[in-house]
Design a protein around this motif. Structure first.
Motif, PDB file in Angstrom:
ATOM      1  N   VAL A 119       0.837  -1.203   0.000  1.00 46.97           N
ATOM      2  CA  VAL A 119       0.000   0.000   0.000  1.00 46.97           C
ATOM      3  C   VAL A 119       0.873   1.255   0.000  1.00 46.97           C
ATOM      4  O   VAL A 119       0.571   2.237  -0.701  1.00 46.97           O
ATOM      5  N   SER A 120       1.963   1.238   0.751  1.00 51.91           N
ATOM      6  CA  SER A 120       2.868   2.392   0.794  1.00 51.91           C
ATOM      7  C   SER A 120       3.499   2.653  -0.572  1.00 51.91           C
ATOM      8  O   SER A 120       3.610   3.809  -1.005  1.00 51.91           O
ATOM      9  N   PHE A 178       2.245   1.818  -3.510  1.00 51.71           N
ATOM     10  CA  PHE A 178       1.194   2.346  -4.382  1.00 51.71           C
ATOM     11  C   PHE A 178       0.920   3.816  -4.067  1.00 51.71           C
ATOM     12  O   PHE A 178       0.772   4.643  -4.981  1.00 51.71           O
ATOM     13  N   TYR A 179       0.836   4.144  -2.799  1.00 48.88           N
ATOM     14  CA  TYR A 179       0.552   5.524  -2.413  1.00 48.88           C
ATOM     15  C   TYR A 179       1.676   6.451  -2.838  1.00 48.88           C
ATOM     16  O   TYR A 179       1.432   7.547  -3.364  1.00 48.88           O
ATOM     17  N   PHE A 180       2.911   6.030  -2.627  1.00 47.71           N
ATOM     18  CA  PHE A 180       4.060   6.879  -2.962  1.00 47.71           C
ATOM     19  C   PHE A 180       4.120   7.140  -4.468  1.00 47.71           C
ATOM     20  O   PHE A 180       4.247   8.288  -4.907  1.00 47.71           O
ATOM     21  N   ALA A 182       1.700   6.755  -6.691  1.00 49.45           N
ATOM     22  CA  ALA A 182       0.516   7.476  -7.156  1.00 49.45           C
ATOM     23  C   ALA A 182       0.594   8.956  -6.800  1.00 49.45           C
ATOM     24  O   ALA A 182       0.252   9.820  -7.617  1.00 49.45           O
ATOM     25  N   SER A 183       1.040   9.285  -5.588  1.00 50.35           N
ATOM     26  CA  SER A 183       1.122  10.689  -5.183  1.00 50.35           C
ATOM     27  C   SER A 183       2.121  11.460  -6.031  1.00 50.35           C
ATOM     28  O   SER A 183       1.878  12.615  -6.410  1.00 50.35           O
ATOM     29  N   LYS A 184       3.240  10.823  -6.359  1.00 55.83           N
ATOM     30  CA  LYS A 184       4.240  11.480  -7.207  1.00 55.83           C
ATOM     31  C   LYS A 184       3.768  11.556  -8.655  1.00 55.83           C
ATOM     32  O   LYS A 184       3.941  12.581  -9.331  1.00 55.83           O
ATOM     33  N   TRP A 197       7.674  10.019 -12.753  1.00 57.20           N
ATOM     34  CA  TRP A 197       6.851   9.262 -11.810  1.00 57.20           C
ATOM     35  C   TRP A 197       5.516   8.889 -12.437  1.00 57.20           C
ATOM     36  O   TRP A 197       4.939   7.835 -12.122  1.00 57.20           O
ATOM     37  N   LEU A 245       3.900   5.264 -12.780  1.00 54.05           N
ATOM     38  CA  LEU A 245       2.521   4.936 -12.417  1.00 54.05           C
ATOM     39  C   LEU A 245       1.857   4.104 -13.509  1.00 54.05           C
ATOM     40  O   LEU A 245       1.079   3.182 -13.214  1.00 54.05           O
TER      41      LEU A 245
END
Length: 306
Positions: free
Chosen positions: A37-38, A40-42, A44-46, A279, A283
């Motif tokens: 999850v971390s 994916f979050y990292f 996706a946020s970038k 990034w 993604l």
């Protein structure tokens, strides 16, 4: 009486060990899920910062054909069209899978149906050796052997989709072959015996019974190989030419998502447009890995139903 009751109600050593084992298992699963999850979050946020912070148009990013993040186009937005890299990635992935699949099926049939002993002695060590070779070695071989061969036979510089296809074909062949062998071995023995009892030859049994029964497993092997090819970076970067242009032929320099990523990620500043668009490419790669996993699960479910 109280001592007997205490002895009967207290947990045994095996029960305590089982409880500890469950706790360790749940903790391990939680850590794995948290890491995924971390990630994916990292990413996706970038990656989404390109569209929400830098205000790059999403469709121009996906379908644009010009890639030069340091320059601004006529519309006032950076030239970050990712279509050439997306096309390049899909081309080398599908072509390498198309080339590798017949070889993998042939090798698997030889190892399982024709000569299992010779297959174990000869082909199995070769496949294991191919798995253990680092990507950079494949890249050097492609640069030294495949690129000059493509140049002499087809013309051009030798760099391009065709050279990348040959390199990825060799790289994914062990994966597809190994999983195809497992798929053939999983076909019940009574399928073969029933076919032979009805008068079919060994080749008819292999082609019309064994291979057809193993189709879901073979398709899963091919998709796994495609996922490996789609995410390969170093080897493909060394032979494809790294030109962010839509390929006009198989022997003209091109690029993939991974080749542009590996070339540019170390030369950009975190938070800049140049960095954010890279990034965004990452993604896309992450999204495609999800798609490949979903396809594998769907094939697996159909195989179980059949």
């Amino acid at each position: 009486m109280e001592d007997v009751k205490k002895v009967l109600t207290q947990k045994s050593k095996k029960a305590k060990m089982e409880q500890r084992g469950k706790l360790i298992s749940f903790l391990s699963i939680f850590i794995i899920v948290a890491v995924v999850v971390s990630i994916f979050y990292f990413v996706a946020s970038k990656g989404l910062a390109t569209f929400f912070v830098d205000k790059v148009n999403f469709f121009e990013f996906l379908f644009g054909t010009k890639w030069n993040p340091s320059q601004v186009g006529e519309n006032g937005q950076p030239l970050v069209g990712a279509l050439p890299m997306i096309i390049g990635s899909f081309l080398v992935t599908f072509l390498s899978a198309i080339v590798a699949t017949p070889f993998a099926i042939g090798a698997a049939v030889f190892m399982v149906e024709i000569s299992p002993k010779q297959g174990q002695k000869i082909l199995q060590p070769v496949i294991e050796l191919l798995v253990g070779i680092p990507s950079v070695v494949y890249g050097f071989i492609g640069l030294s052997v495949i690129v000059p061969a493509v140049r002499s036979v087809f013309g051009g510089t030798g760099f391009g989709i065709l050279a990348g296809t040959f390199v990825l074909f060799i790289m994914i062949l062990p994966t597809v072959t190994t999983m195809t062998v497992d798929a053939l071995k999983s076909v019940p023995r009574h399928y073969r015996e029933a076919s032979l009892a009805l008068g079919a030859t060994r080749w008819q049994t292999t082609y019309k019974v064994v291979l057809r029964a193993a189709v879901p497993g073979i398709l899963t092997a091919v998709v796994f190989g495609m996922a490996r090819a789609f995410g390969e970076a170093l080897a493909i970067q060394m032979v494809i030419g790294n030109a962010a242009l839509i390929p006009t032929s198989l022997v003209t320099p091109a690029s993939t998502l991974t080749s542009i990523l590996t070339m540019g990620i170390g030369n950009t500043i975190m938070g800049s447009v140049e960095n954010n668009v890279l990034w965004s490419l990452a993604l896309i790669l992450l999204f495609m890995s999800l798609v490949f996993n979903i396809v594998i699960r769907v094939i697996g479910k159909k195989g179980r139903l059949n």
